[in-house]
Design an enzyme around this catalytic site. Structure first.
Site, mmCIF file in Angstrom:
data_model
loop_
_atom_site.group_PDB
_atom_site.id
_atom_site.type_symbol
_atom_site.label_atom_id
_atom_site.label_comp_id
_atom_site.label_asym_id
_atom_site.label_seq_id
_atom_site.Cartn_x
_atom_site.Cartn_y
_atom_site.Cartn_z
ATOM 1 N N LYS A 82 0.850 -1.199 0.000
ATOM 2 C CA LYS A 82 0.000 0.000 0.000
ATOM 3 C C LYS A 82 0.875 1.234 0.000
ATOM 4 C CE LYS A 82 -4.084 2.033 0.873
ATOM 5 N NZ LYS A 82 -3.854 2.847 -0.338
ATOM 6 N N LYS A 106 5.428 2.188 8.653
ATOM 7 C CA LYS A 106 4.313 2.989 9.195
ATOM 8 C C LYS A 106 3.082 2.100 9.410
ATOM 9 C CE LYS A 106 3.960 7.104 7.254
ATOM 10 N NZ LYS A 106 3.577 8.118 6.248
ATOM 11 N N LYS A 118 5.090 2.042 -3.098
ATOM 12 C CA LYS A 118 5.047 3.451 -3.533
ATOM 13 C C LYS A 118 5.224 3.499 -5.038
ATOM 14 C CE LYS A 118 4.638 7.480 -1.536
ATOM 15 N NZ LYS A 118 3.878 7.760 -0.299
ATOM 16 N N THR A 203 -4.947 13.229 7.388
ATOM 17 C CA THR A 203 -3.527 13.361 7.755
ATOM 18 C C THR A 203 -3.322 14.589 8.650
ATOM 19 O OG1 THR A 203 -2.938 12.298 5.691
ATOM 20 C CG2 THR A 203 -1.179 13.435 6.842
ATOM 21 N N SER A 394 -7.356 5.469 4.629
ATOM 22 C CA SER A 394 -7.346 4.676 3.377
ATOM 23 C C SER A 394 -7.743 3.241 3.687
ATOM 24 C CB SER A 394 -5.955 4.660 2.754
ATOM 25 O OG SER A 394 -5.733 5.835 2.044
#
Ligand code: NAD
Length: 461
Positions: A82, A106, A118, A203, A394
């Site tokens: 992800k 994370k 990514k 965020t 998400s």
């Protein structure tokens, strides 16, 4: 082994600390222990897969471009890969690897059941028409379609992409894979396409929440313990608790403006945003900036803050115009970094006056500068902890897509804060008791979680 990535260096330090702690992975002794740690180091420091492709894009002027694009899949021990897709002219392979590594770490830290990935496309999106961006987005999905999917690798927006690109990409994924589940193939989509309420704010809200929870909840609830505590970071936190605080924010986009608004309307901490900056200017007002007026202004001016006295007075905004970098060096209690990587580095770290820094952006402080800040007792709430709100929501979007049941905005924020609180409750007690900086503490926790999973998968030998 030499670790390629910036985050890899902190992983290596964490592994070194864990190697000496015999209560961790106690079944491994002596040579077996050394070998198990070597496996861990190589798994965590190298991506599982790096795919590079050239997107063939016909432009409206008749020319054809071949644009370099990447998808890095770092690790999927915890769940599907992800991570966002960045459209930026400076994208390069090492940067994408770094960011994919951070995503693995994370997600594991916050117990989000995803791995790390990514993507990136080497373009300046401002130089392309909407039609061309549509073609670039679709071609990206066509070129990487075999490795993407709701249970394989789930991209999201990043710098230069947003819900428009995610909608296009999900549409293309659906066309390529007719009849297969598709809603969970991308997150950060528009609501009509299955996007979650609250994703845009997640965020920035999470960034401010890490500060608020530390100072308003954790320090206050343990005040007597903090007063007796000699730990340098505990002293910094205590000095900032229960008093008015000034805040400077670098970056006034999605993350920075929402964090600013959280501070502006916070009933728990007495905070005042005195400075904000963007790619053009810093705006300063010692009595506190009118954040709502600034958000209104940016929403009508392509995201940019006012840069002239005329624009300020026309919109009745009271502020001094200063140089873009000034926000970093102002005498504020707290600095929130919400713009770009490597903003505080060895050459400017001595000019930074704030004693608390929150990383909204990924990697805004270089490792060298971070060490210096840590020695001086400056408390940095790192990216891995502070800016996870986006990926957490998400995950809620992916879940809602599977269940085709949607949460209210209130439910999304309450679940978000609950998840971040659980992580902080796991980390803060140990952090304020040991000599490591919060970044290293978070890494030790996440490396422990990943190691236990990899051990149970039979990957350490
Ligand atoms: P954004 O594009 O909405 O905003 C970026 C802001 O930074 C803008 O105000 C821009 O003017 C400003 N800026 C650009 N160059 C600057 C410079 N040299 N000095 C000062 N300001 C500058 O981006 P965003 O979504 O707010 O993301 C900000 C950072 O947070 C990025 O590093 C991103 O990777 C990271 N991040 C974002 C999310 C998210 O959900 N949006 C999640 C995790 C991490």
């Amino acid at each position: 082994m030499k670790l390629a990535s910036k985050y890899g260096e902190v992983v290596q330090e964490s592994l070194q600390a864990l190697l000496e702690d015999q209560s961790f992975l106690p079944n491994f002794k002596d040579e077996d222990r050394e070998n198990a740690f070597k496996s861990l180091e190589s798994i965590l420091s190298t991506p599982n897969q790096i795919q590079k492709s050239f997107l063939r894009v016909p432009l409206e002027n008749g020319k054809i471009l071949r644009i370099p694009a990447f998808r890095v899949q770092h690790n999927n021990a915890v769940g599907p890969y992800k991570g966002g897709i960045r459209f930026h002219e400076t994208v390069e392979e090492d940067e994408v690897i770094n960011l994919a590594t951070l995503m693995t770490l994370k997600n594991a830290l916050h117990d989000v059941p995803f791995g790390g990935g990514k993507g990136g496309v080497v373009i300046n999106p401002r130089e392309f028409s909407e039609k061309e961006l549509h073609t670039i987005s679709k071609t990206y999905v066509q070129n990487f379609c075999d490795i993407l999917g709701p249970d394989k690798d789930i991209p999201a927006p990043d710098v230069g992409t947003g819900e428009r690109e995610m909608d296009w990409m999900m549409g293309e994924y659906k066309t390529i894979h007719p009849g297969r589940p598709y809603r969970g193939s991308f997150t950060g989509k528009s609501q009509v396409n299955g996007g979650s309420l609250g994703r845009r704010e997640a965020t920035g809200k999470g960034v401010y929440y890490t500060l608020r929870y530390m100072l308003h909840n954790f320090v206050k609830e343990n005040e007597e313990w903090f007063k007796r505590n000699d730990n340098r970071f505990a002293k910094t936190a205590l000095e900032h608790s229960d008093r008015p605080l000034t805040i400077g924010i670098q970056g006034f986009g999605n993350v920075g403006s929402v964090a600013a608004l959280e501070s502006y309307s916070c009933n728990y901490l007495d905070t005042k945003v005195v400075a904000v900056s963007d790619r053009n200017v810093t705006l300063y007002n010692g009595d506190g900036l009118d954040i709502k007026a600034l958000i209104e202004f940016t929403s009508n001016h392509e995201g940019d803050l006012p840069t002239t006295e005329e624009a300020l007075s026309e919109h009745e905004i009271k502020a001094e115009i200063q140089e873009r970098e000034d926000v970093l060096y102002l005498d504020t209690d707290v600095l929130i970094l919400a713009a770009l990587e490597d903003q505080i580095h060895e050459d400017n770290v001595d000019q930074v006056k704030a004693r608390m820094i929150v990383e909204g952006a990924n990697g805004p402080i270089t490792l060298g500068a971070d060490r210096k800040l840590s020695e001086d007792g400056v408390l940095v709430i790192p990216d891995i902890l502070a800016n996870a709100g986006g990926v957490i929501v998400s995950y809620f979007e992916w879940l809602q897509g599977r269940e085709t049941q949607f949460y209210s905005e209130e439910e999304v924020f309450s679940l978000l804060f609950k998840k971040m609180k659980e992580t902080m409750d796991e980390i803060y007690p140990q952090f304020f008791n040991d000599p490591f900086a919060l970044r290293q503490n978070c890494y030790i926790h996440t490396v422990m979680k990943l190691s236990n999973i990899l051990y149970r998968h039979g990957k350490l030998y």
